[in-house]
Every structure is written in C-alpha cells, then in structure tokens.
Scaffold this active site. Structure first.
Site, PDB file in Angstrom:
ATOM      1  CG  LEU A 133     -76.360  38.543 -15.944  1.00  0.00           C
ATOM      2  CD1 LEU A 133     -77.494  38.804 -16.937  1.00  0.00           C
ATOM      3  CD2 LEU A 133     -75.243  37.775 -16.639  1.00  0.00           C
ATOM      4  CG  ASP A 134     -70.300  42.578 -15.201  1.00  0.00           C
ATOM      5  OD1 ASP A 134     -70.217  42.137 -14.042  1.00  0.00           O
ATOM      6  OD2 ASP A 134     -69.411  42.422 -16.069  1.00  0.00           O
ATOM      7  CB  VAL A 135     -74.352  47.618 -13.985  1.00  0.00           C
ATOM      8  CG1 VAL A 135     -75.209  48.776 -14.465  1.00  0.00           C
ATOM      9  CG2 VAL A 135     -74.485  47.453 -12.472  1.00  0.00           C
TER      10      VAL A 135
END
Length: 301
Positions: A133-135
């Site tokens: 998952l993106d930051v």
C-alpha cells in the site's frame, strides 16, 4: 591475477569492465581512484594490457542491503495472524518495506519489533511482502509468514484471484454511478514523481460504484483488477473525480482543508483470498481510521 591471453591488447577500462561485469564508467572510476594496478604501478584507463603482466584490482565493498529496522510503529494493528500470513491495518505515513530515500517506519519493521516471524522468501529488504500500500494510503495489508504463504499469496496477486476492495471519497458525482475504468497508467510525461493515463502505460483496470452521494463529493467502493502505483488516484482524477484531499491529482485544496484532510481520502477496506493452507476463502477488513471517519462526518453535515 596474470592478464588472460584473451584480454591482450585491450584497454584497461574495457578489460576491467569485462572481467568483473561492471560498467565501463565504473571501471574508469576505479582506475581514476588508483584501484587498478599493472605490475604494481597505477594504470591509466587508456593503457593497453600485455599478456602475462599482473593486473591488480581493488573492488569496492558491496552495498549493504536495505534491511527493515525493528521499531514499534504507532497505529499498526495486527488484525489476523497464523503460521502462513499476517494481516495488518497499515496506518498512513508507514511504508510497506524499506526503500532508498525512505527513513520513516515500515510494516516489516513494526512486525519485527512485535516479534512476528516473516517469510524468508523475497529480496532482503522486502522479505514476505506479497503486496504493498502507498505510504499515504491506510487499510488492510497482508504479509507472508511462511514460505508456503509467500508462494501461494504471491501467485494469487499475480493471477488476480485476490479481491482488493477500497473506499474513496471523491469530488463530485461519478456518471454513471457504477462502471469500469480501463485505461493504461505510466509515468507522467512532465512530472516523473506522478503517474497518469498514458498511451504507452501498463494495463490498469478499476471497477467502481457509488455507495453514498453528498452535495460536493461521493463515497465510492472500488475493486482493483490490477495494481498499478497510484491507480485509484490516477483513474478517478482522469474521470474528473479526484480523491478528496489529493491536490497532487487535482483535488480542491479548500474542500480538503474543510474536511480536515492532510492526505487523500482512500482506504483499503477489505482483502479476500484463498488461504494458503487449506484453500478456504478468507476476507479480512479494516475500519476507517479517525481522520477519514471525521471527514465523512463533516461531509454528511
């Protein structure tokens, strides 16, 4: 080593490049730094080798692999765990694994600090990672705890048998209220740190349906068929409905401020997959975090 006959007459930089499998420019740097000797004398890159002379090369130490730093990660909750997998609720501001330039917390580091065993499969910096998952995106994320878990889950994500469900608060009202966005995604032509719908991009397919509509925005449920970087943000922006709180992809900063958002309203609410051990279908959900819940309350009035 004595110079092999096959390298006789070759320039030193070309010979070092061929011998050690490094680039010509890297070989030239070694020579410039005095790390290449011919019969105990410093070589020049344009020197040519003679058969039988002694070639001495000092190679740089290999780069240290990026390894997760074990540290307690605030807000990282373990939703489910067994001998094959660990499902976490990843908070915003946490990366899945270490990367060059990222000095913040990681999921792998948080799990290590909590005493969880992670699969040894995969590159050193992302062992056990089967998805990311993106930051800036919160929600449910699964990590492999065993080699069986890694191979089965990695294949499931590759073959698209995993159901990935997200909720996003997007500006306006999508028309139609449900549909599929099939548009390739690649690097933005004028901003390399962004992505965009591009003719030569990779296949990207997003299914969506409006769950709840408000005056300025809509709560949308999204299922990803592919998993491109920033896929939901790019696709919703391309249709004229960027995620609230996402000025990088065209959202109204005033609306984001009014909703109290300092990141995009995007959350991975559910993952569904066949368990690596017995093939049974498993669904794991993660509730909205406080900032997204608050923004919903504000928009609902």
């Amino acid at each position: 080593m004595p110079v092999p006959e096959g390298l006789e007459g070759m320039r030193v930089d070309a010979a070092v490049s061929r011998l050690f499998g490094i680039s010509r420019s890297a070989a030239a740097e070694l020579i410039a730094d005095g790390d290449v000797l011919i019969d105990h004398s410093a070589a020049m890159k344009s020197d040519r080798l003679s058969s039988g002379v002694m070639l001495e090369v000092t190679l740089p130490a290999p780069e240290e692999p990026l390894l997760p730093k074990a540290e307690v990660v605030e807000g990282l909750d373990v939703i489910y765990s067994d001998s094959d997998l660990i499902a976490v609720h990843k908070p915003v501001g946490v990366a899945a694994h270490p990367t060059v330039g990222w000095e913040g917390p990681t999921v792998l580091g948080g799990l290590a600090a909590a005493g969880f065993r992670i699969s040894t499969s995969g590159p050193p910096e992302r062992k056990g990672i089967v998805q990311r998952l993106d930051v800036g995106t919160s929600g449910v994320m699964v990590v492999a705890a065993s080699e069986r878990g890694y191979s089965v889950l990695k294949r499931a994500f590759k073959e698209r048998t995993v159901e990935k469900t997200y909720h996003a608060l997007v500006q306006g009202l999508p028309d139609p209220l449900s549909g599929t966005i099939d548009a390739p995604i690649g690097r933005h032509p004028s901003a390399g740190w962004k992505f965009a719908v591009t003719a030569d991009g990779k296949e990207a397919i997003t299914h969506y349906k409006v769950v709840e509509a408000f005056r300025e925005a809509s709560l949308v449920e999204i299922q990803l068929e592919t998993g491109r970087t920033h896929q939901i943000r790019v696709h919703m922006s391309a249709t004229g409905h960027p995620c609230c709180g996402d000025p990088m992809y065209g959202s109204d900063p005033n609306l984001g401020k009014r909703l109290g958002l300092i990141r995009q309203w995007l959350h991975a609410v559910k993952l569904g997959f066949h368990h690596p051990a017995n093939g049974e279908w498993v669904e794991i959900e993660a509730p909205y975090p406080d900032d997204l819940h608050h923004a919903l309350e504000v928009i609902r009035g």
